[in-house]
Design a protein around this motif. Structure first.
Motif, PDB file in Angstrom:
ATOM      1  N   UNK A  51      18.847  -5.966   0.382  1.00 38.88           N
ATOM      2  CA  UNK A  51      19.320  -5.538  -0.942  1.00 38.88           C
ATOM      3  C   UNK A  51      19.210  -4.016  -1.049  1.00 38.88           C
ATOM      4  N   UNK A  52      20.063  -3.382  -1.854  1.00 37.58           N
ATOM      5  CA  UNK A  52      19.936  -1.932  -2.043  1.00 37.58           C
ATOM      6  C   UNK A  52      18.535  -1.587  -2.549  1.00 37.58           C
ATOM      7  N   UNK A  53      17.956  -0.522  -2.029  1.00 37.32           N
ATOM      8  CA  UNK A  53      16.633  -0.099  -2.491  1.00 37.32           C
ATOM      9  C   UNK A  53      16.810   0.678  -3.801  1.00 37.32           C
ATOM     10  N   UNK A  54      16.341   0.079  -4.869  1.00 33.57           N
ATOM     11  CA  UNK A  54      16.520   0.675  -6.199  1.00 33.57           C
ATOM     12  C   UNK A  54      15.551   1.832  -6.387  1.00 33.57           C
ATOM     13  N   UNK A  55      14.292   1.562  -6.048  1.00 34.06           N
ATOM     14  CA  UNK A  55      13.201   2.469  -6.374  1.00 34.06           C
ATOM     15  C   UNK A  55      12.446   2.728  -5.070  1.00 34.06           C
ATOM     16  N   UNK A 101       9.940   4.187  -4.167  1.00 33.08           N
ATOM     17  CA  UNK A 101       8.479   4.059  -4.129  1.00 33.08           C
ATOM     18  C   UNK A 101       8.077   2.617  -3.803  1.00 33.08           C
ATOM     19  N   UNK A 102       8.959   1.688  -4.168  1.00 39.49           N
ATOM     20  CA  UNK A 102       8.721   0.263  -3.891  1.00 39.49           C
ATOM     21  C   UNK A 102       9.926  -0.269  -3.100  1.00 39.49           C
ATOM     22  N   UNK A 103       9.914  -0.089  -1.765  1.00 44.38           N
ATOM     23  CA  UNK A 103      11.148  -0.301  -0.986  1.00 44.38           C
ATOM     24  C   UNK A 103      11.658  -1.748  -0.991  1.00 44.38           C
ATOM     25  N   UNK A 104      10.818  -2.714  -1.362  1.00 37.28           N
ATOM     26  CA  UNK A 104      11.306  -4.097  -1.424  1.00 37.28           C
ATOM     27  C   UNK A 104      11.723  -4.484  -2.838  1.00 37.28           C
ATOM     28  N   UNK A 105      11.828  -3.493  -3.712  1.00 39.60           N
ATOM     29  CA  UNK A 105      12.208  -3.734  -5.108  1.00 39.60           C
ATOM     30  C   UNK A 105      11.205  -4.605  -5.855  1.00 39.60           C
ATOM     31  N   UNK A 106       9.963  -4.588  -5.383  1.00 38.73           N
ATOM     32  CA  UNK A 106       8.910  -5.361  -6.046  1.00 38.73           C
ATOM     33  C   UNK A 106       7.717  -4.454  -6.325  1.00 38.73           C
ATOM     34  N   UNK A 107       7.236  -4.513  -7.547  1.00 38.94           N
ATOM     35  CA  UNK A 107       5.997  -3.806  -7.881  1.00 38.94           C
ATOM     36  C   UNK A 107       4.863  -4.420  -7.062  1.00 38.94           C
ATOM     37  N   UNK A 108       3.897  -3.598  -6.687  1.00 36.55           N
ATOM     38  CA  UNK A 108       2.773  -4.092  -5.887  1.00 36.55           C
ATOM     39  C   UNK A 108       1.525  -4.149  -6.761  1.00 36.55           C
ATOM     40  N   UNK A 109       0.963  -5.344  -6.858  1.00 34.12           N
ATOM     41  CA  UNK A 109      -0.224  -5.544  -7.689  1.00 34.12           C
ATOM     42  C   UNK A 109      -1.493  -5.272  -6.898  1.00 34.12           C
ATOM     43  N   UNK A 110      -2.366  -4.513  -7.491  1.00 32.37           N
ATOM     44  CA  UNK A 110      -3.692  -4.244  -6.934  1.00 32.37           C
ATOM     45  C   UNK A 110      -3.587  -3.637  -5.534  1.00 32.37           C
ATOM     46  N   UNK A 111      -2.444  -3.039  -5.202  1.00 35.22           N
ATOM     47  CA  UNK A 111      -2.241  -2.496  -3.863  1.00 35.22           C
ATOM     48  C   UNK A 111      -2.145  -3.549  -2.781  1.00 35.22           C
ATOM     49  N   UNK A 112      -2.049  -4.827  -3.147  1.00 34.10           N
ATOM     50  CA  UNK A 112      -2.158  -5.890  -2.143  1.00 34.10           C
ATOM     51  C   UNK A 112      -1.031  -6.914  -2.169  1.00 34.10           C
TER      52      UNK A 112
END
Lengths: 161, 550
Positions: B159-163, B165-176
């Motif tokens: 998928x196109x990388x939207x953001x 900083x988060x290359x999978x287009x998913x926010x990362x919780x707790x760094x993990x």
């Protein structure tokens, strides 16, 4: 840009201002003569929060060319109270919790006062019709309608300068 | 009236000898409102006020090759044109102030835009009209990129990388983890035990708060090298601190005045206007106003984000729900803003006001090329409540039960253990259902009309599950917690290489044995000793990031 002199009465007081071509009444009231009671909500005549009375009739000041009010009478919420004595509509809005964020309130009060001027004993439907051009995002309108009904019962019709 | 109803139902729980609660009290600002004297931010007049308007992307996703402001600069009335290079720290995320999330959003993008309407330059001019005319003369050379608008498309490989900083287009919780988890009991075991499985998919739309007063702020030079800011913000200290961070200006040079808000409903927390107005004032030395017009408010103003929910219930034939699984996708739009937090809040709320012994949730905060989402009235809760309650109706229909009876049957009661491992107290769903049924003249069975939140809860229902199935699905690596409060931002953002996200797709499910929570003990006669004075005070961590203050 050529400025044009405009004279009008605002809540009974004589005002004389120079306006720009195309300048709207809302801007002249707020920045030209310092009456901050009418509010900017949309600038395109859809929300009603800039409603003022021109010769007793409600108008959207954001869509009114300032030069067209020369020689006319403008009423705003700033002219509703008599000194510290609130207008019955203002008192009813307070008692009935009809103002939450307060931003639509001046426009609502103007629309309601025009209604009570021409119809001192309005029905609920008359009130709904009269404020149908004024958007409120907080109250769901019921407290406003009830407050206007209460003000009418309290003798809300009164003439303005 | 509602007060009396509360007294009736909670007579033995609450002391109602209160002075103010339960009595109508006039709002302190009501007189100002009805006289039109309440001071909204735009009710402060300044001589020589300048007006700021933004150049906005006409594309949903595009790289910026070049911004040419030369013609705009020569337009009459233009005082200054601001671009990303003028912003001292041009990358931020709102919740970095709570150490939550990575900086991912510029104030004025100079590399790429990720949603339609994203600002790339700002014109500061003598009049609003002059600012509008000059905006039209700014030339941007765009390289359009493929865009993604659907949350599930956005998380597919390729998928196109939207953001970035988060290359999978998913926010990362707790760094993990690439999602927020809830594991309580074992839903798969619950599904095996159930008489039937009932599934549903629920989708809501974004909702604009549409306050009557549009978002805006006025900044002006103040004495002693300070700036005064009148603002419509709902979150004065968010706006103050965000401005301080973006402009690398100590907050004691910023004098923020707010408090009178012409309707907010959550849409006035994003703190976009204050930094821009102050920056305009810094660059011109004059008072500056930056306000959304109505079109911007509706098109660019951050809405309540859309959510998609998949629900799967294991249900017994008598209507008891024994397992409930959620998979949720929050559409965060192009940047994080508050969606990451909304999910934490929402997951704490699952599975709704019901006692269900096995609950599972995977909730994803997804980046798409839509307008960034933000707060709105109960955000994080209302969307999933819509899904839960629509699903309850579906369950009732499929098992042939009255929908209100089904809710009363499954309602949580005082003393029940909730999925976030706190005991339920002051529950009132049953009473709420009973009153609703009575008002609607809706007949209830004797059992339902005699049920009570105060009875039959706790005991077995108050214990933690004997075991909880856990897993490492969605584990990612390469994200170290960046902390604004720790002053580690000097190494961020550009110095760090883009984080790599490694996914471990199907890690084995391992049971986790939980100890029943001990019953709360009465406070002992002596209070617990204070922490040792020598205890090291660590950097502040917020509990929403999953770490507690130490």
């Amino acid at each position: 840009m050529a400025k044009k002199p405009v004279q009008f009465r605002l809540n009974g007081s004589e005002k004389a201002v120079f306006v720009d071509e195309g300048q709207n009444l809302l801007d002249v009231l707020r920045r030209g003569v310092g009456d901050l009671t009418p509010k900017y909500g949309c600038g395109q005549g859809t929300c009603g929060t800039c409603t003022v009375l021109i010769d007793g009739e409600p108008h959207l000041s954001c869509l009114t060319l300032a030069e067209t009010i020369d020689g006319r009478q403008v009423s705003t919420t700033a002219g509703l109270a008599r000194g510290s004595e609130l207008h019955p509509l203002q008192a009813a809005f307070m008692d009935g919790f009809a103002a939450q964020c307060g931003y639509c309130t001046p426009g609502m009060l103007m629309a309601a006062s025009a209604l009570l001027e021409r119809n001192p004993d309005p029905s609920r439907e008359d009130i709904v019709e009269a404020i149908s051009g004024n958007i409120c995002r907080c109250t769901g309108y019921e407290p406003i309608i009830n407050a206007i009904l209460a003000a009418a019962k309290a003798g809300g019709a009164r003439r303005y300068g | 009236m509602s007060i009396e109803f509360r007294k009736e139902y909670f007579a033995d729980e609450r002391d109602d000898n209160l002075n103010e609660v339960g009595k109508p009290t006039q709002r302190q600002d009501a007189l100002g409102h009805v006289t039109g004297r309440s001071p909204y931010f735009d009710d402060h007049l300044f001589d020589g006020l300048l007006h700021i308007r933004c150049v906005r992307s006409p594309h949903h996703h595009a790289r910026i090759r070049r911004i040419d402001t030369s013609e705009a600069e020569r337009m009459p009335g233009v005082v200054r044109i601001i671009t990303g290079k003028d912003v001292p720290h041009n990358l931020n995320t709102l919740l970095s102030l709570l150490d939550f999330g990575l900086d991912d959003e510029p104030l004025l993008s100079d590399k790429k835009v990720a949603y339609k309407g994203e600002p790339v330059a700002a014109v500061v001019a003598e009049t609003e009209r002059a600012a509008r005319d000059a905006v039209a003369k700014v030339r941007v050379d765009w390289e359009e990129l493929p865009a993604v608008f659907d949350v599930e498309d956005a998380v597919k490989p390729g998928a196109p990388v939207v953001n970035e900083v988060y290359p999978k287009n998913l926010f990362v919780y707790h760094g993990r983890y690439d999602h927020q988890k809830l594991r309580y009991g074992d839903v798969e075991a619950g599904f095996r035990q159930a008489d039937r499985i009932i599934e549903g998919r629920y989708q809501m739309s974004p909702i604009e708060q549409a306050p009557t007063e549009t978002c805006g702020a006025i900044a002006a030079p103040e004495t002693n090298d300070r700036y005064v800011v009148y603002t419509s913000t709902q979150a004065l200290f968010f706006s103050l601190d965000t401005t301080s961070k973006l402009l690398k200006t100590p907050s004691n040079r910023l004098h923020f005045i707010g408090g009178t808000v012409g309707g907010g409903f959550g849409g006035k927390v994003d703190s976009l206007h204050e930094p821009m107005a102050v920056l305009g004032t810094m660059l011109t030395g004059r008072p500056c106003k930056y306000i959304f017009d109505r079109e911007e408010e509706m098109q660019v103003g951050a809405p309540r984000g859309a959510e998609r929910w998949y629900l799967k219930d294991g249900v017994m034939n008598d209507g008891r729900i024994v397992a409930r699984k959620f998979v949720g996708y929050f559409d965060s739009g192009a940047y994080t803003r508050l969606s990451s937090y909304a999910i934490i809040k929402g997951v704490g709320h699952l599975p709704g006001p019901y006692t269900i012994p096995n609950v599972y949730a995977d909730v994803y905060c997804v980046f798409t090329n839509r307008t960034p989402a933000t707060a709105m009235r109960g955000f994080g809760i209302t969307g999933v409540d819509f899904a839960i309650e629509a699903h309850m109706d579906k369950v009732a229909h499929e098992v042939g039960l009255d929908p209100i009876e089904l809710r009363i049957l499954n309602a949580y009661r005082d003393g029940d253990m909730k999925a976030h491992r706190r005991l339920a107290k002051n529950t009132a769903l049953i009473e709420c259902c009973q009153v609703a049924a009575e008002k609607a003249k809706w007949p209830l069975s004797q059992a339902a009309s005699q049920a009570s939140s105060l009875r039959d809860g706790g005991g077995e229902r108050g214990r933690l599950p004997a075991h909880t199935a856990t897993d490492q699905n969605g584990l990612v690596s390469g994200f170290t917690a960046q902390s604004y409060a720790k002053k580690s931002r000097a190494t961020q953002p550009s110095a760090t290489p883009p984080p790599q996200m490694a996914r471990h797709e199907s890690a084995p499910v391992t049971p986790r044995v939980e100890q029943p929570r001990p019953q709360p003990v009465q406070p002992a006669s002596a209070p617990p000793p204070p922490p040792a004075a020598t205890e090291q005070r660590h950097t502040r961590f917020s509990s929403i990031s999953g770490l507690r203050r130490r």
